[in-house]
Write a protein that holds these residues in place. Structure first.
Motif, PDB file in Angstrom:
ATOM      1  N   TRP A  64      -2.853   3.665  -3.232  1.00 22.86           N
ATOM      2  CA  TRP A  64      -2.682   2.593  -4.208  1.00 22.86           C
ATOM      3  C   TRP A  64      -2.479   1.263  -3.488  1.00 22.86           C
ATOM      4  O   TRP A  64      -1.813   1.190  -2.458  1.00 22.86           O
ATOM      5  N   THR A  65      -3.028   0.215  -4.058  1.00 22.98           N
ATOM      6  CA  THR A  65      -2.758  -1.147  -3.612  1.00 22.98           C
ATOM      7  C   THR A  65      -2.112  -1.888  -4.769  1.00 22.98           C
ATOM      8  O   THR A  65      -2.718  -2.045  -5.840  1.00 22.98           O
ATOM      9  N   LEU A  66      -0.868  -2.324  -4.539  1.00 17.70           N
ATOM     10  CA  LEU A  66      -0.110  -3.011  -5.576  1.00 17.70           C
ATOM     11  C   LEU A  66       0.095  -4.465  -5.168  1.00 17.70           C
ATOM     12  O   LEU A  66       0.875  -4.750  -4.251  1.00 17.70           O
ATOM     13  N   PRO A  67      -0.595  -5.402  -5.806  1.00 21.62           N
ATOM     14  CA  PRO A  67      -0.379  -6.820  -5.496  1.00 21.62           C
ATOM     15  C   PRO A  67       0.965  -7.280  -6.072  1.00 21.62           C
ATOM     16  O   PRO A  67       1.168  -7.251  -7.287  1.00 21.62           O
ATOM     17  N   LEU A  68       1.878  -7.678  -5.200  1.00 19.42           N
ATOM     18  CA  LEU A  68       3.229  -8.044  -5.614  1.00 19.42           C
ATOM     19  C   LEU A  68       3.415  -9.553  -5.594  1.00 19.42           C
ATOM     20  O   LEU A  68       2.934 -10.241  -4.688  1.00 19.42           O
ATOM     21  N   VAL A  69       4.140 -10.057  -6.578  1.00 18.32           N
ATOM     22  CA  VAL A  69       4.552 -11.462  -6.618  1.00 18.32           C
ATOM     23  C   VAL A  69       6.053 -11.477  -6.839  1.00 18.32           C
ATOM     24  O   VAL A  69       6.560 -10.893  -7.812  1.00 18.32           O
ATOM     25  N   ALA A 109       0.850  -1.195   0.000  1.00 24.44           N
ATOM     26  CA  ALA A 109       0.000   0.000   0.000  1.00 24.44           C
ATOM     27  C   ALA A 109       0.880   1.238   0.000  1.00 24.44           C
ATOM     28  O   ALA A 109       1.745   1.402   0.872  1.00 24.44           O
ATOM     29  N   ILE A 110       0.682   2.118  -0.979  1.00 26.32           N
ATOM     30  CA  ILE A 110       1.497   3.330  -1.096  1.00 26.32           C
ATOM     31  C   ILE A 110       0.594   4.524  -1.384  1.00 26.32           C
ATOM     32  O   ILE A 110      -0.594   4.377  -1.682  1.00 26.32           O
ATOM     33  N   VAL A 135       3.738  -6.893 -10.733  1.00 28.39           N
ATOM     34  CA  VAL A 135       2.593  -6.224 -10.129  1.00 28.39           C
ATOM     35  C   VAL A 135       1.339  -6.638 -10.882  1.00 28.39           C
ATOM     36  O   VAL A 135       1.245  -6.461 -12.107  1.00 28.39           O
ATOM     37  N   ALA A 136       0.365  -7.197 -10.154  1.00 26.83           N
ATOM     38  CA  ALA A 136      -0.896  -7.628 -10.762  1.00 26.83           C
ATOM     39  C   ALA A 136      -1.856  -6.437 -10.864  1.00 26.83           C
ATOM     40  O   ALA A 136      -1.436  -5.282 -10.888  1.00 26.83           O
TER      41      ALA A 136
END
Length: 743
Positions: free
Chosen positions: A690-695, A632-633, A671-672
């Protein structure tokens, strides 16, 4: 590798592994051929059905922009001449064809044909046409290495594409005296990866016996005091005459104020293309320049052909050298070199290409007796109190030489001789090219310096060749600097040995080594093509002292030498921020404000089975996968928001770097689907959450740092007449930087 910028697929370009990109257009059948020069060795065999013209074309039509210039070329071989064309289409309708000039002859060896033209109004697509006129049926003509796309021109050339190549027409050139101008396509073989060389050449024909010359119409602007280099490939006539090129400077009123000529040394044999160079500094009142070419003592009907015609800022033979190109390369003569004492004589080597290390010529020092002579260069500007290094390459060509002494002679502003340095005497044990350096500190009051050679012949008629003479202030071979505000480290490597290979490592305190990324991917066994290398390391860790190890290797991978930099540390002033970087596009990297670090998950593939009569299931597991979680940024302005969109748009693997002590190590992530939310009810509020789903991902190893090597604003000025043309051709300023055109 595929030709950069080619609209054709790799299969269509190389005809490997099949001919699926091509079809018959007229009087031919398409077959796979062998003996091609690109990767797989395949080529396109176009076989005539009957005597007469036959044509093959690309199966696909490629999208183009009406009004833009496009370029096509191919390598070909056959028993008759040939031509290449661009077929302009609207939907499935042919609007026009732009054909090249037919070749003047034929050859069963690979040679180049090419054409360029402006897409006519209404054209939306284009095809490539290959044509030859056979004298019988069942005759094959061979093609490969086919290109269609934007014009390929020399980066940094002050002359536009058509003046450099005459691929569209010959309007970039005008007769000066006793000459007519045309375009011709001689049968000329080029290296398969020499994409700057086309098929069509500029042909100057002498109208009558006597001197003949032509001149480029363009007048590119120049900077007074800047040294410029002009060059062109020349194909002189086989009958005796003198071919030359000339760099001309003009004042703001268009008056010619200086002309520097370079004559082509008589080549042997005089049947190919020979690159001739000329250089000089622009005088104080220079505003523009141009290039002339001609023949002295021509016979009526003699033809001089030119190809790849360039005016550019003169390169440095060594980074930081104060020796002008003409004085260090001897491409147009002996420049400012003189014999101070002794019997030696000076001349440029002849014929063309007989002996050189750089360019096509070198300085020939000839001693008629077994004695010593002193040879001195012109004077060059220096700074007192600092160390200077003179370096030259010498090659004993005839007779024998005991020693070559290299020293530096100093002068003050009033041209008073302040004496010479002690110098170094070098033995000449054989006939190779030898690098001869000599260092000295400029004395107080010194503002000028000349390079002196004391050459001692031990036999009559001894000849010594000298080339690539340089004089530069000796700066640290290895320098490193941290740019914490921008999140990267700059490493500068000077005096790199050419024709070796470089592997470059980043070393952390625990001794772990990581390869550093360059333009072609991780720098590992990268050929060294320049004595100066500047690397920006955007993947260096934060808060960790690192140094860099440069391993200089031989072709077999063994280490020839190595050097290490000082230790340097990148810092992050605000621990609440983190870096998100695109390793391939560091210009997109940005620092973001972190709201909350991820709660990590580590998925695992499992299958469970219930066994009758047993209490516990049987579970079969795969390997546990990497980290996954939501970062979260915040972005705090519209500019930050747009920058983050640009960073995320590509879908590339990113590098996430947080401040030391935050419990997160540097991590490569994909990033999804992202979520961008407002943080307040006011429409004017610029903050976004922002919500950045990270893998978690592995470090990309083959990705290089994008850029356009050598590209400057001068290239934009040369290629585009107005800013509207730039806006039409490029979607963003980043596209301008990367030369990524919409067409």
């Amino acid at each position: 590798m595929p030709i950069p910028g080619n609209l054709l697929s790799a299969t269509t370009e190389t005809i490997d592994p099949n001919t699926s990109g091509w079809t018959s257009h007229l009087n031919c059948t398409i077959l796979p051929g062998i003996g091609g020069r690109t990767g797989g060795g395949g080529c396109l065999s176009v076989r005539s059905v009957a005597a007469g013209e036959m044509q093959a074309r690309t199966v696909s039509s490629y999208p183009i922009t009406s009004g833009a210039t496009y370029y096509a070329f191919a390598d070909t071989a056959g028993v008759v001449g040939e031509r290449i064309g661009i077929r302009w289409m609207f939907g499935g309708i042919q609007l026009a064809i732009t054909w090249s000039v037919p070749t003047t002859g034929s050859s069963s060896a690979w040679h180049r044909v090419s054409v360029a033209g402006v897409a006519p109004g209404g054209a939306t697509h284009a095809q490539v046409l290959l044509s030859s006129t056979e004298t019988a049926g069942s005759v094959s003509h061979f093609w490969e290495n086919v290109y269609l796309g934007a014009p390929i021109r020399t980066i940094g050339n002050l002359l536009p594409f058509n003046t450099e190549s005459t691929e569209v027409d010959a309007t970039g050139w005008a007769p000066v005296v006793n000459a007519s101008i045309s375009r011709q396509v001689p049968v000329m073989g080029w290296a398969v990866d020499n994409y700057l060389a086309g098929g069509q050449t500029l042909a100057m024909t002498a109208v009558a016996a006597g001197n003949a010359s032509i001149l480029a119409v363009d007048r590119p602007t120049v900077t007074p005091g800047q040294e410029y280099l002009a060059y062109a490939y020349l194909q002189p006539p086989t009958v005796a005459s003198t071919a030359w090129i000339e760099l001309r400077y003009y004042d703001s009123n268009g008056n010619q104020i200086q002309a520097t000529r370079s004559t082509l040394g008589p080549p042997t044999p005089a049947t190919g293309m020979y690159r001739q160079r000329v250089s000089d500094k622009a005088p104080a009142n220079a505003a523009t320049c141009s290039l002339a070419a001609g023949l002295d003592g021509a016979s009526a009907g003699q033809v001089l052909r030119l190809e790849t015609i360039v005016i550019t800022a003169a390169p440095e033979l060594q980074s930081g050298t104060v020796v002008p190109y003409a004085d260090g390369s001897f491409e147009q003569g002996v420049a400012g070199w003189t014999v101070v004492s002794g019997v030696a004589t000076l001349a440029r080597t002849s014929p063309w290409g007989d002996s050189y290390f750089e360019g096509s010529y070198s300085l020939a020092i000839t001693s008629s007796t077994a004695s010593a002579s002193t040879v001195r260069s012109a004077r060059f500007p220096v700074t007192e109190g600092v160390n200077w290094r003179a370096l030259l390459l010498a090659h004993p060509d005839a007779g024998s030489w005991s020693t070559v002494g290299v020293r530096i002679r100093w002068y003050d502003a009033a041209d008073t001789d302040l004496g010479a340095s002690t110098g170094v005497n070098w033995g000449m044990p054989g006939s190779s090219w030898y690098a001869l350096p000599s260092d000295a500190v400029a004395p107080a009051g010194a503002t000028q310096a000349a390079i002196e050679l004391v050459v001692t012949a031990t036999a009559t008629a001894s000849v010594l060749h000298v080339d690539q003479v340089v004089l530069w202030e000796v700066l640290p071979q290895t320098a490193v600097e941290a740019h914490s505000d921008d999140g990267y480290i700059t490493l500068t490597l000077r005096e790199m040995p050419l024709d070796f290979y470089l592997s470059l490592y980043r070393v952390t305190p625990d001794g772990a080594r990581s390869l550093v990324r360059g333009a072609s991917g991780l720098i590992d066994m990268q050929p060294i093509v320049s004595d100066l290398l500047v690397v920006e390391d955007h993947e260096a860790p934060l808060g960790v002292p690192v140094y860099y190890l440069a391993a200089i290797r031989n072709a077999d991978g063994t280490t020839a030498s190595s050097r290490a930099s000082e230790t340097v540390t990148l810092t992050l002033a605000d621990a609440n921020t983190a870096w998100l970087k695109d390793p391939a596009n560091p210009q997109r990297s940005m620092r973001v404000l972190v709201q909350r670090a991820p709660d990590w998950q580590r998925p695992i593939e499992q299958a469970s089975f219930v066994v009758r009569g047993r209490r516990n299931k049987v579970v079969l597991s795969g390997r546990r996968q990497g980290l996954e979680g939501n970062l979260a940024i915040w972005t705090r302005s519209d500019e930050e928001r747009e920058a983050l969109h640009l960073l995320l748009d590509s879908g590339n693997t990113l590098l996430w770097q947080a401040a030391p002590g935050m419990g997160v190590t540097d991590m490569y992530v994909s990033v999804a689907q992202i979520t961008e939310s407002r943080v307040g009810a006011l429409a004017q509020e610029q903050w976004r959450a922002w919500t950045l789903p990270l893998v978690e991902q592995d470090m990309p190893t083959t990705v290089g740092v994008n850029g356009a090597a050598g590209r400057t604003w001068q290239d934009i000025l040369t290629e585009f007449a107005t800013w509207q043309d730039v806006l039409t051709e490029f979607a963003t300023w980043e596209d301008v930087f990367l030369n990524r055109r919409t067409g």
